[in-house]
Design a protein around this motif. Structure first.
Motif, PDB file in Angstrom:
ATOM      1  N   SER A 100       0.763  -1.194  -0.020  1.00  0.00           N
ATOM      2  CA  SER A 100       0.075   0.002   0.088  1.00  0.00           C
ATOM      3  C   SER A 100       0.833   1.482   0.107  1.00  0.00           C
ATOM      4  N   CYS A 101       0.500   2.451  -0.468  1.00  0.00           N
ATOM      5  CA  CYS A 101       0.965   3.592  -0.354  1.00  0.00           C
ATOM      6  C   CYS A 101      -0.089   4.801  -0.152  1.00  0.00           C
ATOM      7  N   THR A 102       0.369   5.819   0.128  1.00  0.00           N
ATOM      8  CA  THR A 102      -0.435   6.917   0.285  1.00  0.00           C
ATOM      9  C   THR A 102      -1.156   7.521  -0.996  1.00  0.00           C
ATOM     10  N   TYR A 103      -0.401   7.431  -1.950  1.00  0.00           N
ATOM     11  CA  TYR A 103      -0.796   7.882  -3.266  1.00  0.00           C
ATOM     12  C   TYR A 103      -1.977   6.758  -3.751  1.00  0.00           C
ATOM     13  N   ARG A 104      -2.208   5.646  -3.230  1.00  0.00           N
ATOM     14  CA  ARG A 104      -3.226   4.796  -3.535  1.00  0.00           C
ATOM     15  C   ARG A 104      -3.356   4.109  -5.004  1.00  0.00           C
ATOM     16  N   LYS A 105      -2.241   4.290  -5.660  1.00  0.00           N
ATOM     17  CA  LYS A 105      -2.319   3.942  -6.969  1.00  0.00           C
ATOM     18  C   LYS A 105      -1.850   2.401  -6.977  1.00  0.00           C
ATOM     19  N   CYS A 106      -0.962   1.825  -6.252  1.00  0.00           N
ATOM     20  CA  CYS A 106      -0.770   0.518  -6.206  1.00  0.00           C
ATOM     21  C   CYS A 106      -1.644  -0.057  -5.481  1.00  0.00           C
ATOM     22  N   ASP A 107      -2.361   0.539  -4.594  1.00  0.00           N
ATOM     23  CA  ASP A 107      -3.428  -0.229  -3.819  1.00  0.00           C
ATOM     24  C   ASP A 107      -4.708  -0.418  -5.038  1.00  0.00           C
ATOM     25  N   MET A 108      -4.710   0.431  -5.886  1.00  0.00           N
ATOM     26  CA  MET A 108      -6.203  -0.084  -6.696  1.00  0.00           C
ATOM     27  C   MET A 108      -5.637  -0.890  -7.724  1.00  0.00           C
ATOM     28  N   THR A 109      -4.438  -0.855  -8.433  1.00  0.00           N
ATOM     29  CA  THR A 109      -4.142  -1.577  -9.536  1.00  0.00           C
ATOM     30  C   THR A 109      -3.363  -2.809  -9.134  1.00  0.00           C
ATOM     31  N   SER A 110      -2.653  -2.950  -7.900  1.00  0.00           N
ATOM     32  CA  SER A 110      -1.835  -4.092  -7.626  1.00  0.00           C
ATOM     33  C   SER A 110      -0.651  -3.947  -8.303  1.00  0.00           C
ATOM     34  N   ILE A 111      -0.331  -2.875  -8.922  1.00  0.00           N
ATOM     35  CA  ILE A 111       1.053  -2.955  -9.697  1.00  0.00           C
ATOM     36  C   ILE A 111       1.979  -1.823  -8.877  1.00  0.00           C
ATOM     37  N   PRO A 112       3.176  -2.302  -8.360  1.00  0.00           N
ATOM     38  CA  PRO A 112       3.774  -1.064  -7.605  1.00  0.00           C
ATOM     39  C   PRO A 112       4.011   0.359  -8.406  1.00  0.00           C
ATOM     40  N   CYS A 113       3.717   1.311  -7.739  1.00  0.00           N
ATOM     41  CA  CYS A 113       3.907   2.872  -8.353  1.00  0.00           C
ATOM     42  C   CYS A 113       5.390   3.321  -8.123  1.00  0.00           C
ATOM     43  N   CYS A 114       5.553   4.154  -8.791  1.00  0.00           N
ATOM     44  CA  CYS A 114       7.117   4.848  -8.422  1.00  0.00           C
ATOM     45  C   CYS A 114       7.722   4.834  -7.095  1.00  0.00           C
ATOM     46  N   HIS A 115       6.547   5.388  -6.105  1.00  0.00           N
ATOM     47  CA  HIS A 115       7.159   5.239  -4.691  1.00  0.00           C
ATOM     48  C   HIS A 115       7.412   3.851  -4.332  1.00  0.00           C
ATOM     49  N   ALA A 116       6.598   2.774  -4.307  1.00  0.00           N
ATOM     50  CA  ALA A 116       6.885   1.566  -3.793  1.00  0.00           C
ATOM     51  C   ALA A 116       8.069   0.911  -4.807  1.00  0.00           C
ATOM     52  N   VAL A 117       8.220   1.222  -5.915  1.00  0.00           N
ATOM     53  CA  VAL A 117       9.429   0.649  -6.604  1.00  0.00           C
ATOM     54  C   VAL A 117      10.762   1.256  -6.067  1.00  0.00           C
TER      55      VAL A 117
END
Length: 303
Positions: free
Chosen positions: A151-168
Motif C-alpha cells: 500500500s501507498c498513500t498515493y493509492r495507485k498501487c492499492d487499486m491496480t496491484s502494480i507497484p507505483c514509483c514510490h513503492a518501486v
C-alpha cells in the motif's frame, strides 16, 4: 474544462482530488458545484475501493465489445449468436498465440507499465522507518509505503496491484525486484489459464438432425423506420468526428466588437458598430520578375 474534469476523476487520493477540484472552482464555481452534485464517489478514483484491483472509471470495455459484435446486430437471433460465437473462438486463439510469444513473467502491457514506474522511481528519496515501512519524498510531497500490505498513500498501487514509483523506490532500497510485488493476476501463467478454455465447433445447419414436427420460428415484428446500427452517443458528441464534443456551451465572440458572450443576433448595437477594414488581399498568381524594373528612357519619337 474537459481536461480539468478528467484530472479530478483520475485522482488516486483525496488530496489530489481536492486540489484539482479547487483549480476547476477557480475557473468556474458553478461547474465545480455541479460536479459535486453528480455524486463523485461512484466514478472518481479517490473514492473507489482497492478490492476490485483496477482503476477503470469508464465503460470502455463494454463499448469495445459492442463494437466487436456490431455487424451481428442486424441479423436474426440464431445467426447473430453464431457470428458472436465464431468471433469469440477466433479471439481466444489470437490471445493465446500472442501471449505464447511473451518471454517475461508478466504480461507485456503490465511489464511496460512497470518499466514506466521504474523510470520515475529515480526521482524519489527513500527514508526507512522499519523493515516494511518507508517515507518517500517525491516532488515536494511525502508519502508512506508499506511493502507487506503493498500500500501507498498515493493509492495507485492499492487499486491496480502494480507497484507505483514510490513503492518501486522502496523495493530497490531493500534490494529486491519490483516484479515480485505485482499481483499474480497479471502473470503470464494466469493469463494463459484464463484463455486455456475453448469454445467447441458446431456443425452447419445441413448436418443438424431432422425432426418430423414442424418447428416454425416466431413471427417477426418489423418496427417503423430504419433499424438502428450505430451506437447511442453522448448528446454533445460530434456525429462527424467520433470521440470529439460539439461546441455546445462554448462562449462565442462577436467579430465586430470582439467581446465574449455577444453574437450577431443578440448584440444590441450591431448597426452602429463600424467593422474593421479588411486586410489588403494579395494579388493572385506568381509575381512577374520585371515588375520592379521600369525603363529609364523613352524611345525617341519621329518628328
Amino acid at each position: 474544462m474537459q481536461l480539468l474534469f478528467w484530472s479530478i476523476t483520475k485522482s488516486y487520493n483525496e488530496a489530489d482530488y481536492e486540489e484539482n477540484l479547487a483549480k476547476l472552482a477557480s475557473i468556474n464555481v458553478d461547474a465545480a458545484n455541479d460536479f459535486k452534485l453528480h455524486m463523485p464517489k461512484f466514478f472518481c478514483r479517490a473514492f473507489l475501493g482497492p478490492a476490485i484491483k483496477t482503476d477503470a472509471i469508464t465503460s470502455n470495455i463494454a463499448e469495445t465489445f459492442n463494437g466487436f459484435i456490431i455487424q451481428a446486430w442486424t441479423k436474426h437471433l440464431p445467426y447473430m449468436l453464431e457470428d458472436i460465437r465464431t468471433s469469440l473462438v477466433e479471439r481466444l486463439v489470437v490471445k493465446r498465440q500472442a501471449m505464447i510469444k511473451a518471454t517475461g513473467v508478466l504480461c507485456p502491457r503490465i511489464q511496460s507499465k512497470l518499466e514506466f514506474e521504474k523510470t520515475k522511481a529515480a526521482e524519489c528519496e527513500v527514508h526507512r522507518s522499519s523493515e516494511i515501512h518507508f517515507n518517500v519524498s517525491y516532488i515536494l510531497d511525502q508519502l508512506v509505503v508499506n511493502l507487506d500490505d503493498r500500500s501507498c498513500t498515493y493509492r495507485k498501487c492499492d487499486m491496480t496491484s502494480i507497484p507505483c514509483c514510490h513503492a518501486v523506490a522502496c523495493i530497490y532500497f531493500v534490494e529486491k525486484e519490483p516484479e515480485l510485488y505485482v499481483d499474480s493476476s497479471y502473470f503470464k501463467d494466469t493469463y494463459m489459464s484464463v484463455y486455456a478454455g475453448l469454445i467447441p465447433p458446431i456443425q452447419g445447419e445441413r448436418h443438424w438432425p431432422k425432426v418430423s414436427q414442424c418447428i416454425a420460428p416466431p413471427p417477426i415484428k418489423i418496427g417503423p423506420r430504419r433499424p438502428r446500427k450505430n451506437l447511442i452517443k453522448d448528446p454533445h458528441e460530434n456525429p462527424k468526428k467520433s470521440g470529439t464534443m460539439t461546441r455546445t456551451w462554448i462562449e462565442m465572440t462577436f467579430s465586430l466588437c470582439q467581446l465574449k458572450g455577444n453574437n450577431k443576433r443578440k448584440f444590441p448595437n450591431k448597426d452602429n458598430v463600424q467593422p474593421a477594414e479588411p486586410a489588403p488581399k494579395r494579388a493572385r498568381g506568381r509575381p512577374r520578375k520585371d515588375a520592379q524594373a521600369t525603363p529609364a528612357t523613352q524611345p525617341p519619337t519621329a518628328s
